[in-house]
Motif scaffolding. Structure first.
Motif, PDB file in Angstrom:
ATOM      1  N   ASP A   1      86.858  37.712  16.292  1.00 27.89           N
ATOM      2  CA  ASP A   1      86.238  38.651  17.238  1.00 27.89           C
ATOM      3  C   ASP A   1      85.802  37.913  18.494  1.00 27.89           C
ATOM      4  N   MET A   2      85.619  36.602  18.350  1.00 22.29           N
ATOM      5  CA  MET A   2      85.185  35.779  19.471  1.00 22.29           C
ATOM      6  C   MET A   2      86.052  34.529  19.461  1.00 22.29           C
TER       7      MET A   2
ATOM      8  N   ARG B   1      75.351  40.434  20.171  1.00 20.82           N
ATOM      9  CA  ARG B   1      74.824  41.084  18.962  1.00 20.82           C
ATOM     10  C   ARG B   1      73.521  41.828  19.243  1.00 20.82           C
TER      11      ARG B   1
ATOM     12  N   ASN C   1      80.750  42.342  17.263  1.00 18.03           N
ATOM     13  CA  ASN C   1      80.377  41.545  16.089  1.00 18.03           C
ATOM     14  C   ASN C   1      80.381  40.069  16.440  1.00 18.03           C
ATOM     15  N   ALA C   2      81.291  39.690  17.352  1.00 18.03           N
ATOM     16  CA  ALA C   2      81.369  38.309  17.867  1.00 18.03           C
ATOM     17  C   ALA C   2      81.410  37.277  16.751  1.00 18.03           C
ATOM     18  N   ASP C   3      82.229  37.528  15.747  1.00 13.40           N
ATOM     19  CA  ASP C   3      82.362  36.624  14.618  1.00 13.40           C
ATOM     20  C   ASP C   3      83.570  35.723  14.872  1.00 13.40           C
ATOM     21  N   MET C   4      83.326  34.429  15.101  1.00  9.51           N
ATOM     22  CA  MET C   4      84.432  33.524  15.439  1.00  9.51           C
ATOM     23  C   MET C   4      85.438  33.391  14.299  1.00  9.51           C
TER      24      MET C   4
ATOM     25  N   GLN D   1      77.051  34.830  21.830  1.00  7.12           N
ATOM     26  CA  GLN D   1      77.203  35.588  20.585  1.00  7.12           C
ATOM     27  C   GLN D   1      75.939  36.380  20.281  1.00  7.12           C
TER      28      GLN D   1
ATOM     29  N   ILE E   1      85.615  38.001  23.836  1.00  6.76           N
ATOM     30  CA  ILE E   1      84.816  38.706  22.830  1.00  6.76           C
ATOM     31  C   ILE E   1      85.346  40.134  22.709  1.00  6.76           C
TER      32      ILE E   1
ATOM     33  N   LEU F   1      77.831  29.064  23.719  1.00  6.13           N
ATOM     34  CA  LEU F   1      78.585  30.017  22.892  1.00  6.13           C
ATOM     35  C   LEU F   1      77.671  30.799  21.967  1.00  6.13           C
ATOM     36  N   GLU F   2      76.734  30.074  21.342  1.00  5.80           N
ATOM     37  CA  GLU F   2      75.814  30.733  20.417  1.00  5.80           C
ATOM     38  C   GLU F   2      74.951  31.748  21.150  1.00  5.80           C
TER      39      GLU F   2
END
Lengths: 107, 443
Positions: free
Chosen positions: B191-192, B178, B184-187, B174, B15, B170-171
């Motif tokens: 970012d992730m 956040r 931001n952890a946007d796959m 994330q 991340i 994972l969710e």
């Protein structure tokens, strides 16, 4: 002199030299492999006597300084950031602002 | 999958932290959509003499994240060099953490379809991201804007047995990142990133681990994470059923073919020759310093909120899960529940949750005002009984056929038609239950 070299024949093997070469991405001829094997072997032998010291009570030391917790504040000014032109100035090849290297397969 | 085999899955998750500066230099860390190679300096380009200094905020965020996912925080940690030759790293090594990472082991509790499960985490360490390579024709183009951006790596034990568990875990990571506001952890944006290690073990041989594992890279969405794992399990089962052992290798997920394909690896890939980075002195935090970081940055986490909503407030589990998917929504919901109490409105939290999720209450509204309006809109309609009584009689008289159909049982739905006629004559100002009861009485 010759006798001494013989004693140390096994300090480093041909396979180990080839593995080192592949890790640092250099190509060696057979002669060079043999030459490096001898020279690296001598170097290793030269410092081998260090292992005679008893270090069981000595803690590993990363740096010679007493420093710790050295960090910077996020968002601090960045006077050293290059312009794109300066960043690419020493590159062998560039294109549209990118560094260019021969095609590399995916890791 | 038959019960003969049990999937054994361990995860490596990266991340990226959204700090202002990079990890070891002051260059701006926001690389997304920027002109290539405009955020670089002698340190992140690996020039001779460049001296890396860690970003304190990146360390603080990693400590906070480690605490939030239930792991032990190491008061003493250091940075090490991980060596490999690849053009995404100009130095010839990546600064990472080897034997003394910031975050040690722990357990994270996650709800998977309403069931609370606990997953063992091995460690979390901090490192620098690499540059971005684009392969075009016979060349590779390199942009070092991303090189040196702070990157957390989370490593789990091989404790996952279904792709569903992996997705839920994972969710949760994330969501926690956040909630803490650290990434931001946007796959989809990279970012992730997830790299699962997947293998199958004969169920009768458990808890012994399998003799091989396959690492899968290039997964850039939650959906693909699940698909890639399911594909890989099926592929391995077929190999095992033939009496063979799948080779230990790294494979890449191909989103076009929806399969995994072998990736060619450089030789001696695992000989990273780690050693301490002598440019970076060790870190030692006191308990007080750590406590200060928690006090300042810790928030109530999604799974804690789900617990409160469900167990204390009687909200349905599915609704609670949906509410906490966004921190703003969760906080607004809590504001509503407390406004409900303060204003004595006597609504049930479940009613409020449903109203919020159905957008009958909007997040921009003042909580008390929004609740009052909602309550009025749901209040039973005052029925003028005298007027209703005469309207019902008129409707029954004028729709003899529908009455007969209903009476004879020929059309049980005829009563709905009659109700519609009554409601229309009442211009909607009647309680539907009373109308129905009256009609039934008089037919």
């Amino acid at each position: 002199m010759k006798k001494q070299a013989d004693n140390h024949m096994n300090s480093i093997t041909t396979e180990e030299v080839l593995r080192l070469a592949s890790m640092i991405r250099i190509e060696l001829s057979d002669d060079e492999v043999e030459k490096l094997r001898e020279q690296l072997g001598e170097t290793i032998d030269y410092i081998r006597n260090l292992s005679e010291l008893d270090t069981s009570n000595v803690e590993a030391e990363m740096t010679k300084t007493e420093l710790k917790n050295i960090s910077f504040r996020d968002g601090a000014p960045s006077p050293r950031t290059f312009s794109q032109e300066d960043a690419l100035a020493n590159a062998h090849k560039t294109k549209d602002g990118f560094f260019v290297v021969p095609k590399i397969l995916d890791k | 999958m038959s019960n003969k085999y049990t999937p054994i899955i361990g995860l490596e998750i990266h991340i990226e932290l959204n700090t202002k500066s990079k990890m070891f230099c002051q260059c701006p860390a926001d690389y997304f959509g920027q002109e290539p190679n405009t955020h670089t300096c002698p340190v992140c380009l690996g020039m001779p003499g460049g001296l890396p200094v860690p970003n304190e905020e990146a360390i603080r965020r990693t400590i906070l994240f480690g605490k939030a996912i239930g792991c032990k925080i190491n008061k003493r940690f250091k940075f090490d060099r991980k060596h490999y030759f690849y053009p995404d790293l100009p130095k010839g090594y990546q600064i990472s953490q080897y034997d003394e990472p910031i975050v040690g082991n722990g357990n994270l509790e996650v709800y998977v379809n309403g069931e609370k499960k606990s997953f063992a985490i091995t460690r979390v360490h901090l490192e620098e991201d690499t540059g971005k390579l684009t392969h075009k024709g016979g060349e590779s183009l390199i942009d070092y804007n991303r090189g040196g951006v702070p990157l957390m790596e989370i490593v789990t034990e091989p404790v996952f047995h279904t792709s569903e568990d992996v997705k839920a875990f994972l969710e949760e990571l994330q969501l926690i990142a956040r909630y803490l506001g650290i990434a931001n952890a946007d796959m989809e944006k990279g970012d992730m990133r997830l790299e699962p290690n997947i293998s199958l073990q004969l169920t009768e041989k458990l808890p012994e681990l399998p003799e091989y594992k396959v690492e899968v890279k290039n997964i850039n969405s939650f959906k693909f994470a699940q698909k890639a794992i399911e594909y890989e399990l099926k592929r391995q089962e077929e190999i095992l059923e033939r009496g063979e052992v799948p080779p230990q290798e790294t494979r890449g997920w191909d989103a076009n073919t929806k399969t995994t394909v072998p990736q060619r690896l450089k030789e001696n890939a695992n000989d990273y020759r780690y050693f301490p980075d002598a440019d970076i002195p060790v870190f030692e935090y006191t308990d007080e310093q750590l406590q200060e970081i928690y006090d300042e940055g810790m928030v109530r986490l999604p799974h804690e909120r789900i617990g409160t909503y469900v167990d204390e407030w009687g909200v349905k589990y599915v609704d609670a899960v949906t509410l906490v998917k966004s921190k703003d929504t969760a906080e607004y919901f809590e504001d509503l529940v407390s406004a409900n109490k303060t204003a004595g409105l006597d609504l049930k939290p479940q009613q409020i949750a449903a109203a919020l999720l159905n957008k009958k209450i909007k997040i921009s509204d003042d909580p008390t005002k929004a609740l009052k309006e909602f309550k009025e809109s749901t209040a039973p309609v005052e029925t003028d009984m005298d007027k209703l009584s005469s309207v019902v009689d008129t409707v029954l008289r004028e729709n003899q056929k529908a009455v007969d159909d209903f009476k004879s049982g020929k059309n049980p739905n005829a009563i709905m038609y009659l109700m519609g006629q009554v409601m229309r004559a009442m211009k909607g100002q009647a309680d539907a239950n009373i109308v129905k009861r009256l009609l039934e009485e008089r037919i």
